[in-house]
Design a protein around this motif. Structure first.
Motif, PDB file in Angstrom:
ATOM      1  N   GLY A 123      43.242  68.058  30.108  1.00  0.00           N
ATOM      2  CA  GLY A 123      43.927  67.487  31.915  1.00  0.00           C
ATOM      3  C   GLY A 123      43.014  68.372  32.145  1.00  0.00           C
ATOM      4  N   LEU A 124      42.659  69.970  31.928  1.00  0.00           N
ATOM      5  CA  LEU A 124      41.417  71.180  32.286  1.00  0.00           C
ATOM      6  C   LEU A 124      39.734  70.363  32.522  1.00  0.00           C
ATOM      7  CD1 LEU A 124      41.490  73.673  33.724  1.00  0.00           C
ATOM      8  CD2 LEU A 124      40.884  74.055  31.716  1.00  0.00           C
ATOM      9  N   LEU A 125      39.463  69.387  31.727  1.00  0.00           N
ATOM     10  CA  LEU A 125      38.030  69.263  31.798  1.00  0.00           C
ATOM     11  C   LEU A 125      38.441  67.622  33.231  1.00  0.00           C
ATOM     12  CD1 LEU A 125      37.442  69.469  28.059  1.00  0.00           C
ATOM     13  CD2 LEU A 125      36.335  70.601  29.701  1.00  0.00           C
ATOM     14  N   LEU A 126      38.899  67.207  32.629  1.00  0.00           N
ATOM     15  CA  LEU A 126      39.231  66.172  33.971  1.00  0.00           C
ATOM     16  C   LEU A 126      39.054  66.459  34.867  1.00  0.00           C
ATOM     17  CD1 LEU A 126      38.814  63.012  34.388  1.00  0.00           C
ATOM     18  CD2 LEU A 126      41.291  63.078  33.857  1.00  0.00           C
ATOM     19  N   GLY A 127      40.213  67.238  35.166  1.00  0.00           N
ATOM     20  CA  GLY A 127      40.455  68.264  35.823  1.00  0.00           C
ATOM     21  C   GLY A 127      39.057  68.768  37.428  1.00  0.00           C
ATOM     22  N   PHE A 128      38.476  68.921  36.650  1.00  0.00           N
ATOM     23  CA  PHE A 128      36.941  69.876  36.621  1.00  0.00           C
ATOM     24  C   PHE A 128      36.236  68.779  37.124  1.00  0.00           C
ATOM     25  CE2 PHE A 128      38.230  74.068  34.008  1.00  0.00           C
ATOM     26  CZ  PHE A 128      38.178  74.151  35.683  1.00  0.00           C
ATOM     27  N   ALA A 129      35.971  67.743  36.517  1.00  0.00           N
ATOM     28  CA  ALA A 129      35.374  66.358  36.592  1.00  0.00           C
ATOM     29  C   ALA A 129      35.650  65.832  37.548  1.00  0.00           C
ATOM     30  CB  ALA A 129      35.320  65.519  35.593  1.00  0.00           C
ATOM     31  N   ALA A 130      36.847  65.426  38.032  1.00  0.00           N
ATOM     32  CA  ALA A 130      37.325  64.973  39.399  1.00  0.00           C
ATOM     33  C   ALA A 130      36.488  65.411  40.400  1.00  0.00           C
ATOM     34  CB  ALA A 130      38.449  64.639  39.259  1.00  0.00           C
ATOM     35  N   GLY A 131      36.715  66.648  40.635  1.00  0.00           N
ATOM     36  CA  GLY A 131      36.638  67.508  41.798  1.00  0.00           C
ATOM     37  C   GLY A 131      37.413  68.072  42.196  1.00  0.00           C
ATOM     38  N   TYR A 132      38.500  68.881  41.374  1.00  0.00           N
ATOM     39  CA  TYR A 132      39.797  69.586  41.796  1.00  0.00           C
ATOM     40  C   TYR A 132      39.417  71.146  41.621  1.00  0.00           C
ATOM     41  CZ  TYR A 132      43.029  65.809  41.107  1.00  0.00           C
ATOM     42  OH  TYR A 132      43.500  64.554  40.714  1.00  0.00           O
ATOM     43  N   SER A 133      40.539  71.413  42.595  1.00  0.00           N
ATOM     44  CA  SER A 133      39.908  73.021  42.456  1.00  0.00           C
ATOM     45  C   SER A 133      40.638  73.316  41.016  1.00  0.00           C
ATOM     46  CB  SER A 133      40.849  74.168  43.524  1.00  0.00           C
ATOM     47  OG  SER A 133      42.113  73.131  43.657  1.00  0.00           O
ATOM     48  N   VAL A 134      40.013  75.139  41.160  1.00  0.00           N
ATOM     49  CA  VAL A 134      40.282  76.093  40.018  1.00  0.00           C
ATOM     50  C   VAL A 134      41.818  75.732  39.751  1.00  0.00           C
ATOM     51  CG1 VAL A 134      41.143  77.575  38.576  1.00  0.00           C
ATOM     52  CG2 VAL A 134      38.741  77.676  39.567  1.00  0.00           C
ATOM     53  N   ALA A 135      42.991  75.558  40.740  1.00  0.00           N
ATOM     54  CA  ALA A 135      44.613  75.878  40.716  1.00  0.00           C
ATOM     55  C   ALA A 135      44.585  74.404  40.283  1.00  0.00           C
ATOM     56  CB  ALA A 135      44.718  76.373  42.310  1.00  0.00           C
ATOM     57  N   ASP A 136      44.371  73.606  41.027  1.00  0.00           N
ATOM     58  CA  ASP A 136      45.332  71.824  41.123  1.00  0.00           C
ATOM     59  C   ASP A 136      44.495  71.224  39.583  1.00  0.00           C
ATOM     60  OD1 ASP A 136      45.809  71.761  43.705  1.00  0.00           O
ATOM     61  OD2 ASP A 136      44.374  71.252  44.626  1.00  0.00           O
ATOM     62  N   ALA A 137      43.235  71.668  38.658  1.00  0.00           N
ATOM     63  CA  ALA A 137      43.133  71.815  36.994  1.00  0.00           C
ATOM     64  C   ALA A 137      43.946  72.144  36.503  1.00  0.00           C
ATOM     65  CB  ALA A 137      41.218  72.022  37.471  1.00  0.00           C
ATOM     66  N   LEU A 138      44.103  73.220  37.191  1.00  0.00           N
ATOM     67  CA  LEU A 138      45.471  74.278  35.873  1.00  0.00           C
ATOM     68  C   LEU A 138      46.139  73.144  35.857  1.00  0.00           C
ATOM     69  CD1 LEU A 138      44.916  77.898  36.254  1.00  0.00           C
ATOM     70  CD2 LEU A 138      44.369  76.813  34.341  1.00  0.00           C
ATOM     71  N   ILE A 139      46.940  72.358  37.619  1.00  0.00           N
ATOM     72  CA  ILE A 139      47.841  71.985  36.981  1.00  0.00           C
ATOM     73  C   ILE A 139      47.893  71.146  36.467  1.00  0.00           C
ATOM     74  CG2 ILE A 139      49.548  70.780  38.782  1.00  0.00           C
ATOM     75  CD1 ILE A 139      49.061  72.851  41.067  1.00  0.00           C
ATOM     76  N   LEU A 140      46.462  69.780  36.340  1.00  0.00           N
ATOM     77  CA  LEU A 140      46.961  68.831  35.646  1.00  0.00           C
ATOM     78  C   LEU A 140      46.774  69.050  34.245  1.00  0.00           C
ATOM     79  CD1 LEU A 140      45.929  65.872  35.381  1.00  0.00           C
ATOM     80  CD2 LEU A 140      43.354  67.058  36.041  1.00  0.00           C
ATOM     81  N   SER A 141      45.768  70.476  33.601  1.00  0.00           N
ATOM     82  CA  SER A 141      46.088  70.854  32.464  1.00  0.00           C
ATOM     83  C   SER A 141      47.595  71.047  32.203  1.00  0.00           C
ATOM     84  CB  SER A 141      45.289  71.751  32.026  1.00  0.00           C
ATOM     85  OG  SER A 141      45.144  72.620  31.238  1.00  0.00           O
ATOM     86  N   MET A 142      48.356  71.299  32.587  1.00  0.00           N
ATOM     87  CA  MET A 142      49.971  71.627  31.685  1.00  0.00           C
ATOM     88  C   MET A 142      50.068  70.333  32.313  1.00  0.00           C
ATOM     89  SD  MET A 142      49.525  75.145  31.121  1.00  0.00           S
ATOM     90  CE  MET A 142      51.450  74.790  30.463  1.00  0.00           C
ATOM     91  N   GLN A 143      50.777  69.197  32.947  1.00  0.00           N
ATOM     92  CA  GLN A 143      51.160  68.394  32.880  1.00  0.00           C
ATOM     93  C   GLN A 143      50.499  67.533  31.967  1.00  0.00           C
ATOM     94  OE1 GLN A 143      49.534  67.409  36.842  1.00  0.00           O
ATOM     95  NE2 GLN A 143      51.115  67.138  37.996  1.00  0.00           N
ATOM     96  N   ALA A 144      49.321  66.938  31.886  1.00  0.00           N
ATOM     97  CA  ALA A 144      48.613  66.633  30.318  1.00  0.00           C
ATOM     98  C   ALA A 144      49.356  67.732  29.272  1.00  0.00           C
ATOM     99  CB  ALA A 144      47.341  66.846  30.491  1.00  0.00           C
TER     100      ALA A 144
END
Length: 448
Positions: A232-253
């Motif tokens: 989730g974290l890697l996908l968030g960064f690849a999608a151009g998410y901010s650090v906060a949004d990438a971390l949220i996606l990481s926890m959701q995944a």
């Protein structure tokens, strides 16, 4: 005819979480289960469906926007809009003849059970829409309603034959005895088998590589929660998410991959006693016969290999959509290709590496099929007004399920040389698939 249509629509409107448990309670009582046990199993099954659909929905809601953001970062403009399976289903149910497929499927299953041509009782009746969609596509090419329903009926028969062949593999994956999957997406397994057969003969790809094997090799990094968090974290960064949004996606995944196996256990709790009761009933009345319960694909959703494969395939799907000549589809609403990962799970036995390779190699087939069927889907949307599309806009489904046989049936329905040739090849592939799965089933039976 109107009464039949109303009855069918009412039943289907109940949804799998109501209709299937109710049907299973009735079957349980017929085969001699105690009333208390039958109702308990049926309600738990309903809870399992609701729970699994909630987590799948949560997963899709979290991952899809990231995948779409990744697509938008490219700036590529492709002409066909991907509406995903929900849009396809909406359009399908708006087809005037849709309700006819419901009694046709019941009749086919009943006849095949009567003559012992299948062991599977298909209770996944909501997904009759997949057969209707096949009929719609054939009708769009041939203009002949009778040929369309013959083609859809072929799909219904093949689903049951594959459900029988896949049952032991599905039981191994889920741990639930006596159940199988009758969803049409598994028809793609016939086309994937030769590729997997080749990969199995290469030492690198024949090592045990499912989630449990990874856990043994890399420890905590292969735990469901940690693996979900990393992906989730890697996908968030690849999608151009901010650090906060990438971390949220990481926890959701991480949450989704942790919850999937937990909810999958509810299917086992509900279906195991029901399966035992059905088999006891069959043994008493039909010596030597057994019966499988055919269900929707979510009973396989507890396999983390499916979700890891789906997510890792996203960047390859986008890349291929940009570089494949003739492709007109930008994967968007349907970018998470469940219809490829699930049959890959069955064919490979859960080998993550082979699942990923099969998914990458299979993606172009989906993109070209989506391009091919774009005008038919668009015309149906416009004629039924089921989905509003702007003038000049074109609509499709990027991960159209079991694309190979649907394309073959449209060509065969037109009696083209290509269609006849491809149909012969597919039948040969089915024979090969049957041989391979029969061999695997014997091996599984011995080990058990």
């Amino acid at each position: 005819m109107d009464i039949l249509q109303s009855v069918v629509n009412y039943i289907l409107d109940l949804g799998a979480e109501v209709f299937v448990p109710a049907l299973m309670i009735i079957i349980g009582l017929i085969v001699g289960m105690k009333v208390r046990n039958a109702f308990n199993a049926g309600i738990i099954l309903g809870v399992a469906f609701i729970g699994m659909n909630l987590v799948i929905g949560f997963m899709l809601e979290a991952i899809t926007p990231a995948a779409q953001a990744l697509a938008e970062l490219t700036g590529i403009n492709l002409t066909a809009v991907d509406g995903g399976w929900t849009t396809a289903a909406t359009i399908t149910w708006a087809w005037p003849y849709a309700f006819l497929m419901f009694p046709i499927q019941l009749a086919i299953n009943g006849i095949m059970l009567l003559f012992n041509w299948t062991k599977t009782l298909n209770v996944d009746l909501w997904n009759v829409w997949g057969k209707i969609f096949t009929a719609v596509l054939i009708m769009g090419i041939t203009g002949n309603m009778y040929i369309a329903f013959v083609g859809a009926s072929v799909v219904a028969v093949v689903e049951l034959l594959l459900a029988d062949l896949n049952q032991l593999q599905i039981e191994k994956v889920t741990g639930i005895p006596g159940v199988t999957v009758t969803h049409g997406m598994n028809i793609l397994a016939v086309s994937l088998m030769p590729l997997d057969w080749v990969l199995r003969r290469i030492k690198l790809f024949n090592k045990k590589m499912d989630a449990s094997a990874l856990r043994e090799k890399i420890g905590v990094f292969a735990e469901n929660n940690v693996m979900g968090a990393i992906i989730g974290l890697l996908l968030g960064f690849a999608a151009g998410y901010s650090v906060a949004d990438a971390l949220i996606l990481s926890m959701q995944a991480a949450a989704a991959l942790t919850l999937f196996p937990m909810i999958a256990k509810l299917f086992m709790e509900a279906l195991s006693p029901l399966s035992e009761a059905i088999n006891e009933f069959m043994k008493k009345r039909f010596k030597g016969r057994e019966m499988f319960i055919g269900l929707d694909w979510p009973i396989l959703a507890g396999s983390n290999e499916v979700w890891v494969t789906i997510i890792l395939t996203i960047p390859f799907t986008l890349l291929l959509s940009f570089i494949l000549p003739g492709n007109e589809v930008l994967p968007f609403a349907g970018i998470l290709n469940i219809g490829l990962a699930v049959p890959a799970l069955i064919v490979t036995g859960g080998n993550l590496l082979r699942m990923l390779i099969l998914s990458i190699l299979g993606t172009p087939v989906f993109l070209y099929a989506a391009t091919y069927f774009t005008d038919i889907i668009t015309n149906l949307a416009e004629s039924t007004n089921a989905v509003k599309i702007e003038e000049g806009q074109r609509l499709t489904w990027s991960t159209i399920e079991y694309p190979v046989i649907r394309y073959i049936l449209t060509e065969l329905g037109s009696l083209t040389i290509l269609g006849i040739s491809l149909a012969v090849i597919w039948v040969l592939l089915f024979i090969f698939y049957r041989q391979q799965m029969t061999k695997r089933n014997k091996e599984l039976s011995i080990t058990e």
